[in-house]
Design an enzyme around this catalytic site. Structure first.
Site, mmCIF file in Angstrom:
data_model
loop_
_atom_site.group_PDB
_atom_site.id
_atom_site.type_symbol
_atom_site.label_atom_id
_atom_site.label_comp_id
_atom_site.label_asym_id
_atom_site.label_seq_id
_atom_site.Cartn_x
_atom_site.Cartn_y
_atom_site.Cartn_z
ATOM 1 N N CYS A 125 8.838 -13.852 -7.696
ATOM 2 C CA CYS A 125 7.489 -13.280 -7.619
ATOM 3 C C CYS A 125 7.552 -11.822 -7.175
ATOM 4 O O CYS A 125 6.911 -10.951 -7.770
ATOM 5 C CB CYS A 125 6.636 -14.102 -6.657
ATOM 6 S SG CYS A 125 4.867 -13.702 -6.725
ATOM 7 N N CYS A 126 8.344 -11.532 -6.152
ATOM 8 C CA CYS A 126 8.491 -10.153 -5.676
ATOM 9 C C CYS A 126 9.134 -9.274 -6.742
ATOM 10 O O CYS A 126 8.774 -8.102 -6.895
ATOM 11 C CB CYS A 126 9.337 -10.117 -4.404
ATOM 12 S SG CYS A 126 8.455 -10.607 -2.905
ATOM 13 N N CYS A 208 1.535 -9.043 0.723
ATOM 14 C CA CYS A 208 0.553 -9.740 -0.107
ATOM 15 C C CYS A 208 -0.171 -10.821 0.701
ATOM 16 O O CYS A 208 0.367 -11.367 1.662
ATOM 17 C CB CYS A 208 1.244 -10.374 -1.309
ATOM 18 S SG CYS A 208 1.973 -9.193 -2.450
ATOM 19 N N CYS A 234 11.612 -8.031 0.340
ATOM 20 C CA CYS A 234 10.991 -8.237 -0.966
ATOM 21 C C CYS A 234 11.955 -7.954 -2.100
ATOM 22 O O CYS A 234 11.718 -8.347 -3.241
ATOM 23 C CB CYS A 234 9.744 -7.368 -1.111
ATOM 24 S SG CYS A 234 10.090 -5.596 -1.123
#
Length: 248
Positions: A125-126, A208, A234
């Site tokens: 996702c990062c 986030c 991240c």
């Protein structure tokens, strides 16, 4: 070999050692001035409008180079307070921060990878929402300024003011490398620098919405990022060897 086209050559280790030795006793402002003089318009400042380090550096940088280029990564999952801080900074400093984001909308990501990817594979996702947009932001640049500090986490204890970024193929400038959190807050208050209001609600490190939580007691200041996953970075600032697989 970096995945972006390098416009500056990687310096020899001896050259980096020499530069950092010269800047060992330099103030953050002197480090920024060195970078401005060295890289000119090839320099860009990364500001998340979440952390206090980035806000302090922004305040310093615009006083040295008022037209310095500033960018941020819009992951589509930023807190409203982060957008609020960005708007305050625009009014305060007259900057025009450039937003970079993935072309994959949250809905498209869910369709391709399943719902709540950040829970099942936060690294991916990062990579999608932060690393690749940053790669785009740094194309054609020779150096970028970040808010990394040695006291932020165990993975950052060896940060130096000037580094070579193998991941993106350019210089990385860390003006606050030797400062601690107290020194940053002292600067924030002394110069009335705008900061993210979530800091006053127990969030020392802000990313986030899905992956950021408050930190309590004596926990690491980044303990609220990806809590319970074992993930601490991240992916932007993980040191890499000179080769990198595109799947990383």
């Amino acid at each position: 070999m970096s995945l972006v086209d390098k416009i500056v050559e990687e310096p020899a280790k001896e050259e980096l050692d020499r530069i950092n030795a010269e800047l060992e006793d330099a103030t953050p402002q002197e480090i920024i001035k060195w970078a401005v003089d060295r890289f000119g318009d090839g320099l860009i400042l990364a500001c998340s409008f979440g952390g206090i380090s980035g806000m302090a550096i922004l305040d310093m940088a615009v006083k040295i180079k008022p037209d310095i280029d500033v960018f941020y990564i819009d992951t589509d999952f930023l807190f409203p307070e982060t957008h609020q801080t960005k708007e305050e900074a625009i009014k305060r400093y007259g900057i025009k921060p450039i937003a970079f984001k993935t072309k994959l909308t949250p809905e498209a990501q869910a369709e391709k990878y399943g719902d709540e990817l950040w829970k099942r594979n936060p690294d991916l996702c990062c990579h999608i929402r932060k690393v690749e947009p940053t790669r785009e932001a740094l194309k054609g640049r020779s150096a970028w300024i970040t808010g990394l500090r040695r006291d932020q986490s165990s993975t950052r204890r060896n940060v130096r003011p000037v580094e070579w970024d193998y991941k993106f193929g350019l210089y990385k400038i860390n003006p606050l490398a030797y400062w601690n959190e107290r020194e940053v807050w002292r600067y924030i208050f002394k110069h009335n620098v705008p900061y993210n209001p979530l800091h006053d609600q127990g969030y020392p490190s802000i990313g986030c919405t899905h992956c950021t939580s408050p930190v309590y007691g004596s926990e690491d200041s980044r303990a609220g990022r990806w809590a319970g996953t074992g993930k601490v970075e991240c992916g932007l600032h993980i040191k890499l060897p000179q080769t990198e697989s595109s799947s990383q």
